[in-house]
Design a protein around this motif. Structure first.
Motif, PDB file in Angstrom:
ATOM      1  N   ASP A  63       0.868  -1.174   0.000  1.00  0.00           N
ATOM      2  CA  ASP A  63       0.000   0.000   0.000  1.00  0.00           C
ATOM      3  C   ASP A  63       0.904   1.223   0.000  1.00  0.00           C
ATOM      4  O   ASP A  63       1.682   1.422   0.938  1.00  0.00           O
ATOM      5  CB  ASP A  63      -0.894  -0.020   1.241  1.00  0.00           C
ATOM      6  N   VAL A  64       0.829   2.054  -1.037  1.00  0.00           N
ATOM      7  CA  VAL A  64       1.766   3.169  -1.167  1.00  0.00           C
ATOM      8  C   VAL A  64       1.555   4.245  -0.106  1.00  0.00           C
ATOM      9  O   VAL A  64       2.385   5.144   0.023  1.00  0.00           O
ATOM     10  CB  VAL A  64       1.712   3.809  -2.570  1.00  0.00           C
ATOM     11  N   LEU A  65       0.486   4.156   0.661  1.00  0.00           N
ATOM     12  CA  LEU A  65       0.280   5.097   1.758  1.00  0.00           C
ATOM     13  C   LEU A  65       0.843   4.569   3.073  1.00  0.00           C
ATOM     14  O   LEU A  65       0.847   5.286   4.078  1.00  0.00           O
ATOM     15  CB  LEU A  65      -1.214   5.410   1.936  1.00  0.00           C
ATOM     16  N   ASN A  66       1.315   3.324   3.063  1.00  0.00           N
ATOM     17  CA  ASN A  66       1.877   2.705   4.269  1.00  0.00           C
ATOM     18  C   ASN A  66       3.402   2.785   4.200  1.00  0.00           C
ATOM     19  O   ASN A  66       4.034   2.096   3.406  1.00  0.00           O
ATOM     20  CB  ASN A  66       1.412   1.250   4.358  1.00  0.00           C
ATOM     21  N   ARG A  67       3.981   3.633   5.035  1.00  0.00           N
ATOM     22  CA  ARG A  67       5.419   3.890   4.952  1.00  0.00           C
ATOM     23  C   ARG A  67       6.237   2.623   5.166  1.00  0.00           C
ATOM     24  O   ARG A  67       7.246   2.402   4.476  1.00  0.00           O
ATOM     25  CB  ARG A  67       5.822   4.942   5.992  1.00  0.00           C
ATOM     26  N   GLU A  68       5.824   1.782   6.121  1.00  0.00           N
ATOM     27  CA  GLU A  68       6.587   0.565   6.399  1.00  0.00           C
ATOM     28  C   GLU A  68       6.555  -0.386   5.204  1.00  0.00           C
ATOM     29  O   GLU A  68       7.579  -0.982   4.843  1.00  0.00           O
ATOM     30  CB  GLU A  68       6.026  -0.136   7.648  1.00  0.00           C
ATOM     31  N   PHE A 116      -1.264  13.184  -2.529  1.00  0.00           N
ATOM     32  CA  PHE A 116       0.081  13.648  -2.191  1.00  0.00           C
ATOM     33  C   PHE A 116       0.986  12.503  -1.746  1.00  0.00           C
ATOM     34  O   PHE A 116       2.112  12.369  -2.245  1.00  0.00           O
ATOM     35  CB  PHE A 116       0.019  14.717  -1.096  1.00  0.00           C
ATOM     36  N   PHE A 117       0.517  11.689  -0.820  1.00  0.00           N
ATOM     37  CA  PHE A 117       1.422  10.702  -0.242  1.00  0.00           C
ATOM     38  C   PHE A 117       1.608   9.467  -1.110  1.00  0.00           C
ATOM     39  O   PHE A 117       2.561   8.707  -0.901  1.00  0.00           O
ATOM     40  CB  PHE A 117       0.994  10.358   1.190  1.00  0.00           C
ATOM     41  N   SER A 118       0.764   9.265  -2.117  1.00  0.00           N
ATOM     42  CA  SER A 118       1.061   8.214  -3.088  1.00  0.00           C
ATOM     43  C   SER A 118       2.257   8.614  -3.945  1.00  0.00           C
ATOM     44  O   SER A 118       2.887   7.769  -4.588  1.00  0.00           O
ATOM     45  CB  SER A 118      -0.158   7.943  -3.986  1.00  0.00           C
ATOM     46  N   GLN A 119       2.594   9.897  -3.956  1.00  0.00           N
ATOM     47  CA  GLN A 119       3.826  10.394  -4.585  1.00  0.00           C
ATOM     48  C   GLN A 119       4.950  10.479  -3.551  1.00  0.00           C
ATOM     49  O   GLN A 119       6.060   9.993  -3.764  1.00  0.00           O
ATOM     50  CB  GLN A 119       3.587  11.781  -5.191  1.00  0.00           C
ATOM     51  N   ILE A 120       4.664  11.113  -2.424  1.00  0.00           N
ATOM     52  CA  ILE A 120       5.705  11.435  -1.433  1.00  0.00           C
ATOM     53  C   ILE A 120       6.332  10.191  -0.818  1.00  0.00           C
ATOM     54  O   ILE A 120       7.566  10.087  -0.708  1.00  0.00           O
ATOM     55  CB  ILE A 120       5.110  12.335  -0.334  1.00  0.00           C
TER      56      ILE A 120
END
Length: 261
Positions: A63-68, A116-120
């Motif tokens: 999941d690209v929103l999950n940093r881990e 944003f966070f799918s990019q960041i």
């Protein structure tokens, strides 16, 4: 078409369907080694089977929103690919249909975080691997809504404009080593439009007729929706050595529907 991808390492987020899947397919055909990710394990396995690729394909649930999870995906790519990434394609998220009056605060937070966070998050995780490559590139998949907002998609339009500003800024910050470009999509055939076709009022209307009517209503000069492989080709060009003097650019893939200059 030889774009110089032979042996290069490419990462495609959202690579299990639509534009992401077609981008991965074309990259493999060009001789690249490709890593894809997706949230749905079943769709990921189906994409892996469809693409084949053998040792040239890495597919990981993420999941690209999950940093881990993104950090783990980047580490897996580093171990598999030798420690460097030549191309990162950030491709995730679909549009939200709502006016300002209809959009709740929770919806605003959800949409802004996704866009944003799918990019960041992938950018942060893969930046060290891009730094190690000889001539790396990033391509962000964005929407024409970034430049041409629609009132019935007010939340997505605002988020897309912010993402476009982000990518433009990064093109300067990451220069001269990493090139950063984007594509701006118009209407492209996807699961979202296929679901709307399935829910059409006139069930006697064929797919071709329904899509043709949609293109006319939207005023698309080319008279049809885009096919996923068409933006995929644009991504391949922008991410390739053939575009070595292109950074900070946005390429419209919209069938001519844009009205701005």
């Amino acid at each position: 078409m030889n774009l110089g991808y032979a042996g290069r390492i490419a990462v495609v987020t959202g690579g299990t369907s639509g534009i992401g899947l077609e981008t991965a397919r074309l990259l493999l055909a060009e001789g690249a080694r490709v890593a894809i990710c997706g949230r749905d394990p079943a769709r990921l396995e189906a994409a892996r089977a469809e693409l084949g690729g053998d040792d040239n394909l890495l597919a990981q649930n993420c999941d690209v929103l999950n940093r881990e999870q993104v950090t783990a995906f980047a580490q897996a790519v580093a171990d598999w690919g030798g420690g460097a990434v030549d191309l990162l394609v950030n491709n995730a998220g679909q549009g939200r249909v709502s006016t300002f009056a209809e959009t709740t605060d929770d919806a605003w937070h959800e949409e802004l975080e996704l866009k944003f966070f799918s990019q960041i998050t992938p950018l942060r995780a893969f930046r060290p691997l891009l730094d190690r490559a000889k001539s790396p590139a990033i391509v962000g998949v964005n929407s024409l809504l970034a430049l041409q907002p629609e009132s019935h998609m007010v939340c997505t339009s605002a988020a897309r404009a912010g993402v476009q500003s982000l990518l433009k800024s990064l093109a300067t910050e990451f220069a001269p080593h990493i090139r950063v470009n984007s594509i701006l999509l118009g209407l492209v055939d996807s699961g979202q439009w296929q679901r709307r076709f399935a829910a059409r009022e006139n069930k006697a209307q064929t797919r071709e007729e329904w899509y043709g009517d949609l293109a006319r209503k939207k005023g698309i000069p080319l008279g049809r929706l885009g096919r996923p492989e068409e933006p995929a080709r644009a991504i391949l060009f922008l991410g390739s050595p053939a575009a070595s003097y292109v950074t900070g650019a946005s390429l419209e893939v919209s069938g001519g529907v844009s009205r701005h200059i």
